[in-house]
Design an enzyme around this catalytic site. Structure first.
Site, mmCIF file in Angstrom:
data_model
loop_
_atom_site.group_PDB
_atom_site.id
_atom_site.type_symbol
_atom_site.label_atom_id
_atom_site.label_comp_id
_atom_site.label_asym_id
_atom_site.label_seq_id
_atom_site.Cartn_x
_atom_site.Cartn_y
_atom_site.Cartn_z
ATOM 1 N N ALA A 37 19.714 3.818 -80.404
ATOM 2 C CA ALA A 37 20.648 4.484 -79.490
ATOM 3 C C ALA A 37 20.043 5.758 -78.916
ATOM 4 O O ALA A 37 19.497 6.580 -79.646
ATOM 5 C CB ALA A 37 21.945 4.810 -80.241
ATOM 6 N N GLY A 38 20.144 5.902 -77.604
ATOM 7 C CA GLY A 38 19.636 7.099 -76.956
ATOM 8 C C GLY A 38 19.665 6.914 -75.452
ATOM 9 O O GLY A 38 19.787 5.781 -74.965
ATOM 10 N N SER A 57 8.240 6.631 -78.573
ATOM 11 C CA SER A 57 7.663 6.186 -77.304
ATOM 12 C C SER A 57 6.234 6.696 -77.160
ATOM 13 O O SER A 57 5.898 7.773 -77.679
ATOM 14 C CB SER A 57 8.512 6.750 -76.154
ATOM 15 N N TYR A 89 13.402 13.972 -71.723
ATOM 16 C CA TYR A 89 13.537 12.719 -72.494
ATOM 17 C C TYR A 89 12.431 12.614 -73.543
ATOM 18 O O TYR A 89 12.689 12.391 -74.732
ATOM 19 C CB TYR A 89 13.482 11.501 -71.557
ATOM 20 N N LYS A 143 12.033 12.761 -78.042
ATOM 21 C CA LYS A 143 11.304 11.870 -78.971
ATOM 22 C C LYS A 143 10.375 12.681 -79.856
ATOM 23 O O LYS A 143 10.274 12.438 -81.058
ATOM 24 C CB LYS A 143 10.519 10.810 -78.186
ATOM 25 N N ASN A 152 5.000 -0.194 -72.991
ATOM 26 C CA ASN A 152 5.932 -0.512 -71.891
ATOM 27 C C ASN A 152 6.625 -1.848 -72.140
ATOM 28 O O ASN A 152 6.075 -2.908 -71.818
ATOM 29 C CB ASN A 152 5.178 -0.541 -70.565
ATOM 30 N N LEU A 198 8.885 -0.387 -63.375
ATOM 31 C CA LEU A 198 8.228 -1.348 -62.482
ATOM 32 C C LEU A 198 8.800 -2.767 -62.599
ATOM 33 O O LEU A 198 9.160 -3.373 -61.589
ATOM 34 C CB LEU A 198 6.715 -1.370 -62.799
ATOM 35 N N ARG A 227 3.854 9.025 -57.900
ATOM 36 C CA ARG A 227 5.075 9.542 -58.523
ATOM 37 C C ARG A 227 4.679 10.694 -59.458
ATOM 38 O O ARG A 227 3.748 10.547 -60.256
ATOM 39 C CB ARG A 227 5.760 8.427 -59.324
ATOM 40 N N ASP A 247 2.997 10.721 -63.373
ATOM 41 C CA ASP A 247 2.366 9.472 -63.801
ATOM 42 C C ASP A 247 0.933 9.700 -64.271
ATOM 43 O O ASP A 247 0.148 10.379 -63.595
ATOM 44 C CB ASP A 247 2.341 8.456 -62.648
HETATM 45 P P1 NAD Z 1 19.086 0.842 -73.587
HETATM 46 O O1 NAD Z 1 19.674 1.951 -72.815
HETATM 47 O O2 NAD Z 1 19.124 -0.528 -73.024
HETATM 48 O O3 NAD Z 1 19.728 0.794 -75.057
HETATM 49 C C1 NAD Z 1 20.177 1.963 -75.725
HETATM 50 C C2 NAD Z 1 21.584 1.677 -76.241
HETATM 51 O O4 NAD Z 1 22.050 2.840 -76.926
HETATM 52 C C3 NAD Z 1 22.576 1.395 -75.103
HETATM 53 O O5 NAD Z 1 23.270 0.199 -75.392
HETATM 54 C C4 NAD Z 1 23.509 2.609 -75.112
HETATM 55 O O6 NAD Z 1 24.832 2.262 -74.742
HETATM 56 C C5 NAD Z 1 23.401 3.067 -76.562
HETATM 57 N N1 NAD Z 1 23.658 4.492 -76.775
HETATM 58 C C6 NAD Z 1 23.098 5.542 -76.133
HETATM 59 N N2 NAD Z 1 23.564 6.703 -76.640
HETATM 60 C C7 NAD Z 1 24.434 6.370 -77.654
HETATM 61 C C8 NAD Z 1 25.217 7.114 -78.571
HETATM 62 N N3 NAD Z 1 25.228 8.459 -78.548
HETATM 63 N N4 NAD Z 1 25.990 6.451 -79.464
HETATM 64 C C9 NAD Z 1 25.991 5.095 -79.484
HETATM 65 N N5 NAD Z 1 25.262 4.331 -78.641
HETATM 66 C C10 NAD Z 1 24.482 4.964 -77.739
HETATM 67 O O7 NAD Z 1 17.570 1.260 -73.918
HETATM 68 P P2 NAD Z 1 16.370 0.392 -74.518
HETATM 69 O O8 NAD Z 1 15.394 0.155 -73.426
HETATM 70 O O9 NAD Z 1 16.895 -0.748 -75.293
HETATM 71 O O10 NAD Z 1 15.733 1.484 -75.484
HETATM 72 C C11 NAD Z 1 16.087 1.561 -76.855
HETATM 73 C C12 NAD Z 1 15.389 2.767 -77.463
HETATM 74 O O11 NAD Z 1 13.985 2.634 -77.282
HETATM 75 C C13 NAD Z 1 15.772 4.102 -76.831
HETATM 76 O O12 NAD Z 1 15.835 5.083 -77.860
HETATM 77 C C14 NAD Z 1 14.624 4.393 -75.896
HETATM 78 O O13 NAD Z 1 14.438 5.769 -75.685
HETATM 79 C C15 NAD Z 1 13.459 3.798 -76.676
HETATM 80 N N6 NAD Z 1 12.327 3.412 -75.792
HETATM 81 C C16 NAD Z 1 12.544 2.569 -74.759
HETATM 82 C C17 NAD Z 1 11.489 2.236 -73.924
HETATM 83 C C18 NAD Z 1 11.715 1.326 -72.734
HETATM 84 O O14 NAD Z 1 10.868 1.284 -71.863
HETATM 85 N N7 NAD Z 1 12.799 0.561 -72.661
HETATM 86 C C19 NAD Z 1 10.212 2.751 -74.160
HETATM 87 C C20 NAD Z 1 10.023 3.598 -75.251
HETATM 88 C C21 NAD Z 1 11.101 3.928 -76.082
HETATM 89 C C1 UD1 Z 2 7.962 5.415 -67.678
HETATM 90 C C2 UD1 Z 2 8.138 6.840 -68.127
HETATM 91 C C3 UD1 Z 2 7.848 6.921 -69.617
HETATM 92 C C4 UD1 Z 2 8.736 5.930 -70.385
HETATM 93 C C5 UD1 Z 2 8.520 4.530 -69.829
HETATM 94 C C6 UD1 Z 2 9.457 3.539 -70.459
HETATM 95 C C7 UD1 Z 2 7.680 8.274 -66.183
HETATM 96 C C8 UD1 Z 2 6.733 9.256 -65.580
HETATM 97 N N1 UD1 Z 2 7.284 7.723 -67.356
HETATM 98 O O1 UD1 Z 2 6.650 5.067 -67.983
HETATM 99 O O2 UD1 Z 2 8.056 8.235 -70.102
HETATM 100 O O3 UD1 Z 2 8.436 5.963 -71.766
HETATM 101 O O4 UD1 Z 2 8.789 4.541 -68.410
HETATM 102 O O5 UD1 Z 2 8.992 2.242 -70.210
HETATM 103 O O6 UD1 Z 2 8.740 8.003 -65.654
HETATM 104 N N2 UD1 Z 2 5.707 1.893 -60.375
HETATM 105 C C9 UD1 Z 2 5.599 1.621 -59.040
HETATM 106 N N3 UD1 Z 2 6.745 1.365 -58.318
HETATM 107 C C10 UD1 Z 2 7.975 1.363 -58.903
HETATM 108 C C11 UD1 Z 2 8.071 1.642 -60.289
HETATM 109 C C12 UD1 Z 2 6.917 1.915 -60.993
HETATM 110 O O7 UD1 Z 2 4.499 1.604 -58.490
HETATM 111 O O8 UD1 Z 2 8.975 1.148 -58.198
HETATM 112 C C13 UD1 Z 2 4.486 2.164 -61.131
HETATM 113 C C14 UD1 Z 2 4.461 3.538 -61.758
HETATM 114 O O9 UD1 Z 2 3.935 4.490 -60.877
HETATM 115 C C15 UD1 Z 2 3.564 3.296 -62.975
HETATM 116 C C16 UD1 Z 2 3.805 1.818 -63.330
HETATM 117 O O10 UD1 Z 2 4.407 1.231 -62.180
HETATM 118 O O11 UD1 Z 2 2.242 3.449 -62.593
HETATM 119 C C17 UD1 Z 2 4.730 1.650 -64.505
HETATM 120 O O12 UD1 Z 2 5.888 2.443 -64.277
HETATM 121 P P1 UD1 Z 2 7.146 2.432 -65.260
HETATM 122 O O13 UD1 Z 2 7.588 1.036 -65.483
HETATM 123 O O14 UD1 Z 2 8.135 3.419 -64.734
HETATM 124 O O15 UD1 Z 2 6.535 2.929 -66.655
HETATM 125 P P2 UD1 Z 2 5.723 4.266 -67.031
HETATM 126 O O16 UD1 Z 2 5.425 5.083 -65.845
HETATM 127 O O17 UD1 Z 2 4.570 3.852 -67.878
#
Ligand code: NAD
Ligand code: UD1
Length: 339
Positions: free
Chosen positions: A81-82, A124, A149, A153, A179, A200, A293, A296
């Site tokens: 959750a976050g 992350s 954000y 972490k 990712n 992306l 962006r 990045d």
């Molecule tokens: P998500 O937003 O799909 O899932 C997070 C869930 O937590 C959601 O269902 C939301 O409703 C719930 N939530 C948020 N705050 C809450 C609270 N205070 N109490 C109860 N529920 C709460 O995100 P995700 O992509 O599944 O990510 C899960 C975790 O992984 C997050 O902590 C995120 O920061 C971390 N993370 C995600 C990515 C990514 O790219 N998706 C990358 C690195 C780390």
């Molecule tokens: C982003 C976050 C990172 C987070 C991660 C979760 C930023 C700067 N970083 O990472 O902190 O942990 O998401 O997965 O936001 N891109 C395009 N066009 C788009 C979208 C993205 O060209 O419309 C490019 C971006 O410039 C990047 C790559 O695709 O080079 C991946 O982007 P993204 O999916 O947002 O991931 P991160 O940048 O790695």
């Protein structure tokens, strides 16, 4: 084990719930649905063939969190959750610090009070900051991040490490995701971002399904092979398997804190990802090239050797698998869970 999955209705949590049940664990979900849809629960019950208990409340509410732990026994917690949108975190930083830190405090407080010792936390790759050498290794320090954000972490990693160091019973896994992309092979659960996708893969998927006109590639003048940024994309199913492996390891390790990178170790450029998605869809997708962006990094990928060796875990899905599975989910659910 009986596992409390916080954020279990979200993107990564939902995929992990399916694999936890398949591995024989009992799962209880707590989620505020701040960034997810209740409809996911029915899909999860269909996939697992189980009734899944769900507690719908905000974990920043300490009294409700305490009551849940007083009422039910858990062996472990996986804390997804976050709030996670990097750009939004710069606009409403206080909400990010409060939500991500307070939810962790109330969960860990309740765990300590009720003798629940195993905790897996979603960290992350953003904690490696701008200066870590490639590939990113778990022993790199000092941790830093360029967004509020990311700083939540970094802070939570420190908090959990300190709490575990002070309590001989506690075992914490800090999982640093690279990712995450892709979807369950059934196409019934997947990533459902609200509003315009920041990342992306969901953006490309929405272009492919006709919800967006074109992809804008954020810069093609980076010092990389094709000039676009390279990232370590990991299939969400491989990521979910990493959580099951980490949970098993926590039950036997003597280490208070274990840090594991969950990535493939391979970089893929924006253009390579676009072309892989075109192969999955079977047609070209419209794009243009825009400015870079802010914030990045040109390149980011993991050294996954520690997780491979200590968890007996490795990724097995390819970039083409990630695109095919995302497309199956997106084409079957063009507007996500509420289509
Ligand atoms: P998500 O937003 O799909 O899932 C997070 C869930 O937590 C959601 O269902 C939301 O409703 C719930 N939530 C948020 N705050 C809450 C609270 N205070 N109490 C109860 N529920 C709460 O995100 P995700 O992509 O599944 O990510 C899960 C975790 O992984 C997050 O902590 C995120 O920061 C971390 N993370 C995600 C990515 C990514 O790219 N998706 C990358 C690195 C780390
Ligand atoms: C982003 C976050 C990172 C987070 C991660 C979760 C930023 C700067 N970083 O990472 O902190 O942990 O998401 O997965 O936001 N891109 C395009 N066009 C788009 C979208 C993205 O060209 O419309 C490019 C971006 O410039 C990047 C790559 O695709 O080079 C991946 O982007 P993204 O999916 O947002 O991931 P991160 O940048 O790695």
């Amino acid at each position: 084990m009986r596992v409390l999955v916080s954020g279990g209705a979200g993107y990564i949590g939902s995929h992990t719930v399916v694999q936890l049940v398949a591995a024989g664990h009992d799962v209880v979900i707590v989620d505020s649905f701040a960034n997810s849809k209740p409809a996911v629960i029915g899909r999860l019950e269909a996939l697992t063939g189980r009734h899944l208990p769900v507690h719908a409340f905000d974990l920043t509410d300490r009294d409700k969190t305490e009551r849940l732990f007083a009422d039910e026994a858990f062996d472990a917690v996986i804390h997804f959750a976050g709030l996670k949108a990097v750009g939004e975190s710069a606009q409403i930083p206080l909400e990010y610090y409060e939500n991500n830190l307070d939810s962790t405090f109330s969960l860990v407080r309740a765990m300590r009070r009720h003798g629940v010792n195993l905790l897996v936390f979603s960290s992350s790759a953003t904690v490696y900051g701008e200066h870590a050498p490639l590939p990113y290794r778990e022993d790199y320090a000092p941790l830093q991040s360029s967004s509020p954000y990311g700083r939540t972490k970094v802070m939570i990693e420190h908090v959990l490490s300190d709490v575990a160091a002070a309590d001989p019973q506690m075992r914490v896994a800090l999982l640093r995701y690279f990712n995450p992309v892709g979807a369950h092979a059934s196409g019934t659960i997947g990533e459902d971002p609200q509003g315009i996708p920041n990342n992306l893969m969901p953006f490309i998927a929405q272009v492919a399904v006709g919800r967006r006109d074109k992809l804008t590639v954020f810069g093609d003048d980076y010092p990389t092979a094709d000039g676009t940024c390279e990232r370590d994309y990991i299939h969400v199913e491989d990521l979910a398997a990493g959580h099951v492996a980490a949970l098993n390891k926590l039950a036997s390790t003597q280490e208070p804190v274990s840090i594991w990178n969950l990535g493939t170790g391979q970089g893929t450029s924006v253009m390579e990802m676009l072309h892989a998605f075109e192969r999955a869809v079977g047609r070209e997708l419209p794009y243009d090239v825009g400015p870079r962006r802010a914030g990045d990094q040109p390149q980011s990928w993991a050294d996954p050797a520690k997780a491979n060796a200590e968890l007996g875990w490795q990724t097995c899905k390819t970039i083409d698998d990630m695109c095919a599975d995302t497309w199956r989910w997106q084409s079957a659910n063009p507007t996500g869970y509420e289509g």
